[in-house]
Write a protein that holds these residues in place. Sequence first.
Motif, short mmCIF file in Angstrom:
data_model
loop_
_atom_site.label_atom_id
_atom_site.label_comp_id
_atom_site.label_asym_id
_atom_site.label_seq_id
_atom_site.Cartn_x
_atom_site.Cartn_y
_atom_site.Cartn_z
N MET A 172 -11.82 -13.25 -1.38
CA MET A 172 -11.54 -14.08 -0.45
C MET A 172 -12.93 -14.15 0.63
O MET A 172 -13.44 -15.29 0.95
N HIS A 241 -6.78 -10.86 -6.05
CA HIS A 241 -6.42 -10.12 -5.06
C HIS A 241 -6.41 -8.51 -5.30
O HIS A 241 -6.76 -8.47 -6.43
N ARG A 242 -6.60 -7.90 -4.44
CA ARG A 242 -6.71 -6.49 -4.79
C ARG A 242 -5.56 -5.85 -5.57
O ARG A 242 -5.70 -4.81 -6.30
N LEU A 243 -4.47 -6.86 -5.76
CA LEU A 243 -3.28 -6.16 -6.49
C LEU A 243 -3.16 -6.86 -7.73
O LEU A 243 -2.41 -6.69 -8.59
N ASN A 246 -6.61 -13.38 -10.22
CA ASN A 246 -6.70 -14.82 -10.19
C ASN A 246 -5.40 -15.15 -9.42
O ASN A 246 -4.54 -16.02 -10.06
N LEU A 247 -4.71 -14.34 -8.39
CA LEU A 247 -3.40 -14.86 -7.83
C LEU A 247 -3.37 -15.72 -6.90
O LEU A 247 -2.28 -16.37 -6.44
#
Lengths: 457, 457
Positions: A172, A241-243, A246-247
Motif C-alpha cells: 500500500m 498484504h503482509r499476511l 494479492n489480497l
Amino acid sequence: MASAAIRPTIRFSPKASTDPCLPPWDTCHLFSRCRNRTVTSLRSSLISSDLLGTNRSVDPVLKCNRIRSTVSATATPAEVMEQTPPKTDSKISTIVDVDLGDRSYPIYIGPGLLDQHDLLQRHVHGKRVLVVTNTTIAPLYLDKVINALTSGNSKISVDSVILPDGEKYKDMDTLMKIFDKAIESRFDRRCTFVALGGGVIGDMCGFAAAAFLRGVNFIQIPTTVMAQVDSSVGGKTGINHRLGKNLIGAFYQPQCVLVDIDTLNTLPDRELASGLAEVVKYGLIRDPEFFEWQEKNMQALLARDPSTLAYAIKRSCENKAEVVALDEKEGGLRATLNLGHTFGHAIETGFGYGQWLHGEAVAAGMVMAVDMSYRLGWIDESIVKRAFNILQQANLPTGPPEVMTVEMFKSYMAVDKKVADGLLRLILLKGSLGNCVFTGDYDRKALDDTLRAFCKS
Amino acid sequence: MASAAIRPTIRFSPKASTDPCLPPWDTCHLFSRCRNRTVTSLRSSLISSDLLGTNRSVDPVLKCNRIRSTVSATATPAEVMEQTPPKTDSKISTIVDVDLGDRSYPIYIGPGLLDQHDLLQRHVHGKRVLVVTNTTIAPLYLDKVINALTSGNSKISVDSVILPDGEKYKDMDTLMKIFDKAIESRFDRRCTFVALGGGVIGDMCGFAAAAFLRGVNFIQIPTTVMAQVDSSVGGKTGINHRLGKNLIGAFYQPQCVLVDIDTLNTLPDRELASGLAEVVKYGLIRDPEFFEWQEKNMQALLARDPSTLAYAIKRSCENKAEVVALDEKEGGLRATLNLGHTFGHAIETGFGYGQWLHGEAVAAGMVMAVDMSYRLGWIDESIVKRAFNILQQANLPTGPPEVMTVEMFKSYMAVDKKVADGLLRLILLKGSLGNCVFTGDYDRKALDDTLRAFCKS
C-alpha cells in the motif's frame, strides 16, 4: 515410487524430456479443457492495416515478415503443431483478442512494437499519460516508451513515477506513491496510466488505474516473460498484504497489452525461467499439445530464440484469453490458471516477498500440486515425471525452500482467495495430461502427506 | 440586486419560503430532467410477500401500515404532489429499485426494518459477516444489527471493526484497518461486509468490499439522512487524499440498502440538516415539484415528523436511482448530482476534513453555484432567492467559512474529478427551476466574480 521422493530445491542442469504418446482428450471433468473453442470469439490474427485503421501506415518490417501464425478456433492438435513457426524467422506479429464485451482489448505480440508509435498512441485517452515503472526498467525503456507515446503527437504530455523494484514493494505504501504523483500533477479522469515493467508494476499500476478517480484508462507494456504470458492479461490487479499475496485489488481490464519481445533481450536468465513456469502451467492444465511442444523446445526458449519465445507467448496468451473470456471474475474456470499458486503464494509470503521470484515459487507449487494429484490417484506417474522434468529443464525449483514448514504452509494457505466458507479449494490435475479440476472435495490426508513429504518439519 | 450580496455564513432562523408558480419544463438542455421516466425501469413499490419471497412471513406491522406510495413512471407533477403521505401516518415501507442489470438492488425504506430480520439475512452471502461501523454508532445499533443478522440463523457468524468517527478518518490508514481485520480473521470471498453508519462508513466499507480479494458482497445500512438520501445509493465508494475528497475509490454496488428511519431518532440536529442539503439538491437540479414540497414541509422535516422524513428519503432515492440507472459511471448525467459539490469539496479540503459536515459544505457550495448561474444570466433571481431561503430555513450555511480564499478555491477545485483535459466542468442551473447543465463552457469571469463575492481575499 512415491512422487514425493522428488523434492530437491537445488537447480538441476537441463536434460532431454520424455515424450510419450498423448492420450485422447477425455470429457469427464467440470473444468477440463474446453472442447469447442468456438464458444469464445478468440481472435488470433496478424497485425494488418485494416486492424490498425486503414489510413495508418504499417511498418515495412511488419509487412515483410508476416508469417501464418493464426490459430483456427477449430484447429486439430496436428494442425496446431504444424503452426509452430520456423526457427529461422525471428519476426512474429500477432494480435490476440481478449473478448469481454465492451471491455474487450487486443494483445499485440511481436518484435519492434515500441517503434510502431501508432500502435500505442491509438489506445491513449486524453492528453496526459502517467508511466509507472521501476528503477530497473526506467533506464532501459522509459525514454523509448515516452518517445513512442509522444512522437508526432505534440498534444500528449507524459509524467512518470519510478518505483523501487521487487515483489516486497508491492504494498500500500508504494501504491500511494502512484496516487500522490497523479494527484500532485493534477491528472484528471481523461488520462492514461501505462504499466511498464513486470508483473509487480502491472498489478500495482492496474490497481492504481482502477482506483484513481474511481477508474482511468490504462495500458500494459509487460517487459518480462512472466508478465507477457500471464499477469498483464486478464485484468487481475492488486497489492500484497503482509499476511498474503494479492489480497487487495480489483478486476480491471487494460485498453491494450503491448508485448514487444525485444524487451526480453535485457531480461536476466532467472527472470526468463520464472516466466516459463507459467508457460508450463498452461500445458499442464489445458493444452497438452503445447506441453509437448515445450518439451521439444525448452532449450530454444532458454536460449531466447525469438520465434520460439514469440510462439510460446502467443500460445500462452491465447490460452489465458480463452479462459478469461469464459470466466472474467473467477467464478470457477479461471481459478484453474492458479495451478501451484496456492502452494506458491504460501512460499512467497512465508519465505519473504521477493526472496524467490513468483514463477520459482509457482514451479515448486506445481510440483507439489502434481504430487498431491498423484497421491489422490487422479493422474498417472508419467505426468508427475514429465512435469518434474520440464521444470527441471527450465532451471526452476522443484520443491519449496527448506525454511518452509508444514504449519507455515497451512497457515498461509488458509488466507488464500480460493478458500470458500472455510474450505480450501485447490487446482489439481485429474485424468490425462491437460485436464484439471478446481475442487475442495479431496482427501485431506493427501494434502498432509504432500506437505510432509516436501517439508523437513 | 447581485445575488452575491447573499453571503452570510451564520445560521439564520427559519422563515416562510417563497412559492412562485412553476414555469413549464423546458427542453433546451442536454442534462435537463429526463422527460420520459419510462426509460428507466425504476420501481417504487410496497414491501410485499412476493418481493420478499413467497415462503417468508411478513411482519404484521408492515402489512397493516401499507399506504399507497408508488410513484408511477409517468406520473404528472399534480399526481406526484397528491402522493405526499398524510402527516398522521408514521409507517411507510417502500422499495426503490436501482436498475443496473445484473448489479440491480433494492433500497428498503421504512421504520422498524432492523426488526425485519429476514430482510437483511436474505442478502447475506456466505456464513461470515464483517460489520464496519464507528465509535458513535456501535454503542447505539451494533448489537441490534448483529441480532438482525444472526437471529434464527445459527450458521452466520459476525465480526465487527469499529473505526474512529469523522471525515478526517476517511483515509488509507483507516481503510487498512478493515483489510487487517478481514484478513486476520481469515475472511474469504464468500463473505459479506455491512456498512453501518453515515457516509464516511459507507464509502470506506464499500471500497474495502470492492478491493478485498478483488470484491466481496456488501450491504449498506445508512444511519444518517445524508447517507440515506445520497451516499449509500449508487455505488460510489472511496477515500480522501490529503489533496482532495474521494480521489481514490471504486464504483461498486451493494446487495441492498436498508434504510431504517428509526435510526434517525439518535441523529444530532446538525447531522439532520446536513443531510437535507442533498434533499434540496434533488429539487434544484431535476425535481421542481419536490422542491416545492420541501418549501412547504421544511419545518416538519426539521421536527423529524416520521412520514415527512420517510417521503423525503423515498423521493430522494427515486431521483438518485433514476440518474444512476441512466449513467452508472458518471459519463455525464450523474455528474449533475454534484451541484455545489466542487465548491463544497474545496471547502472540506481547505477548511480541514470534518470541520464542516459534508452537507454544510455542499449547502454553501450550492449557493455559490446558484450565484454563478445567475451571474451568467442562466436563471432568474427568484431561483436564487428560493435556493437561499430553503437552505437558510434548514439552518445550513449559505456561504463558505471565512478562512477560504479565492486562491484556495481555485487550487482545490483544480483536482476535482470533473476536471477533464485541464478544463473545470461545473454543474450550474439553467432555465426554469429543476433544470441544470454539466459544462465547462461558461464565462470564466462569472466564476471569478462568484469566488471574489464569497471570499474576503
